[in-house]
Design an enzyme around this catalytic site. Structure first.
Site, short mmCIF file in Angstrom:
data_model
loop_
_atom_site.label_atom_id
_atom_site.label_comp_id
_atom_site.label_asym_id
_atom_site.label_seq_id
_atom_site.Cartn_x
_atom_site.Cartn_y
_atom_site.Cartn_z
N LYS A 1 -28.82 -64.91 -7.33
CA LYS A 1 -30.19 -64.39 -7.23
C LYS A 1 -30.26 -62.88 -7.32
CE LYS A 1 -31.23 -65.97 -3.29
NZ LYS A 1 -31.28 -65.22 -2.17
N ARG B 1 -38.44 -67.25 2.90
CA ARG B 1 -37.31 -68.09 3.27
C ARG B 1 -37.76 -69.37 3.97
NH1 ARG B 1 -32.97 -64.55 2.28
NH2 ARG B 1 -31.01 -65.04 3.22
N ARG C 1 -16.82 -62.81 -2.72
CA ARG C 1 -17.58 -61.60 -2.40
C ARG C 1 -17.11 -61.01 -1.06
NH1 ARG C 1 -23.98 -62.08 -1.94
NH2 ARG C 1 -23.52 -62.87 0.13
N ARG D 1 -18.78 -58.06 3.42
CA ARG D 1 -20.04 -58.19 4.16
C ARG D 1 -19.81 -58.95 5.46
NH1 ARG D 1 -25.22 -60.27 0.84
NH2 ARG D 1 -25.59 -61.48 2.71
N ARG E 1 -25.49 -70.31 6.96
CA ARG E 1 -26.55 -69.81 6.07
C ARG E 1 -26.94 -70.86 5.04
NH1 ARG E 1 -23.36 -65.11 4.10
NH2 ARG E 1 -25.06 -64.61 2.69
P1 AMP Z 1 -29.47 -62.25 1.96
O1 AMP Z 1 -28.93 -60.92 1.53
O2 AMP Z 1 -30.75 -62.60 1.26
O3 AMP Z 1 -28.45 -63.35 1.88
O4 AMP Z 1 -29.87 -62.10 3.50
C1 AMP Z 1 -28.91 -61.78 4.47
C2 AMP Z 1 -29.44 -62.14 5.85
O5 AMP Z 1 -30.61 -61.35 6.15
C3 AMP Z 1 -29.86 -63.59 6.05
O6 AMP Z 1 -28.76 -64.44 6.35
C4 AMP Z 1 -30.83 -63.45 7.23
O7 AMP Z 1 -30.12 -63.24 8.45
C5 AMP Z 1 -31.55 -62.15 6.90
N1 AMP Z 1 -32.75 -62.34 6.05
C6 AMP Z 1 -32.92 -61.93 4.77
N2 AMP Z 1 -34.13 -62.26 4.32
C7 AMP Z 1 -34.75 -62.92 5.32
C8 AMP Z 1 -36.02 -63.55 5.46
N3 AMP Z 1 -36.91 -63.57 4.46
N4 AMP Z 1 -36.31 -64.13 6.65
C9 AMP Z 1 -35.42 -64.12 7.67
N5 AMP Z 1 -34.21 -63.58 7.60
C10 AMP Z 1 -33.86 -62.97 6.44
#
Ligand code: AMP
Length: 191
Positions: free
Chosen positions: A13, A88, A127, A133, A144
């Protein structure tokens, strides 16, 4: 052009969102990156969300909706945006609709990147080695993906009902997926 990308962690994504953003000169609004940069800067907001993000849990809807609302109000998002990582869950999707309704705008396309979990896990573990990360550990990756299937995947039906959903196979090369996205955008918005 208002675009959003749905797909599990590791579906590509973020990579695809960046490509569309640079090709079409639109801001890439990545909720996870916004959180990680607040965490790195150790702002009060960053310190508040860090344990939640590190555990792979979702940050509260109130905080996330506020964050995205503010970002969409910024001048560079007035001509369109690419949302990556938000919404989300259903509450966030409904909040997004309400925000767009207030400024009389609408989504053009919601892309769904489809990919088997095994491939996501393999990509995320790679990654983890490359980027380090804090939430790319095997346990947190599992958590996740579980949350993705339970909370986020139902949004596919939500956007299908609006007629805006475009589903793509994401287990292809970056270029192949990018080409499909580009074609779908051309059809959706005639651009
Ligand atoms: P991502 O980089 O999109 O995988 O997001 C990393 C982490 O940020 C996720 O595992 C959540 O802990 C938090 N996060 C990102 N976007 C959201 C969202 N829209 N709602 C809630 N938590 C989020």
């Amino acid at each position: 052009m208002n675009i959003l990308l749905l797909g599990p962690q590791g579906s590509g994504k973020g990579t695809q969102a960046k490509l569309i953003a640079s090709a079409r000169r639109l801001p890439h609004i990545a909720s996870g990156e916004m959180l990680r940069s607040a965490m790195a800067a150790q702002t009060p907001f960053g310190l508040l969300v860090k344990p939640i993000v590190d555990a792979g849990e979702l940050v509260s809807d109130t905080l996330m909706i506020g964050l995205i609302r503010e970002r969409l109000e910024a001048a560079d998002a007035h001509g369109g945006f690419i949302l990556d990582g938000f919404p989300r869950n259903l509450a966030q999707a409904e909040a997004l609709d309400a925000m767009l309704g207030e400024i009389t705008r609408d989504l053009d396309v919601a892309f769904e990147l489809q990919i088997p979990d095994e491939l996501c896990i393999a990509r995320l573990l790679r990654r983890a080695r490359e980027e380090g990360r804090s939430d790319d550990t095997p346990e947190v990756i599992g958590r996740r993906l579980e949350i993705y299937h339970r909370e986020t995947a139902p949004l596919v039906e939500y956007y299908r009902a609006t007629g805006k959903l475009v589903s793509l196979h994401a287990d292809l090369t970056i270029d192949e997926v990018a080409r499909e996205i580009d074609e779908a955008l051309g059809q959706a918005v005639g651009a």
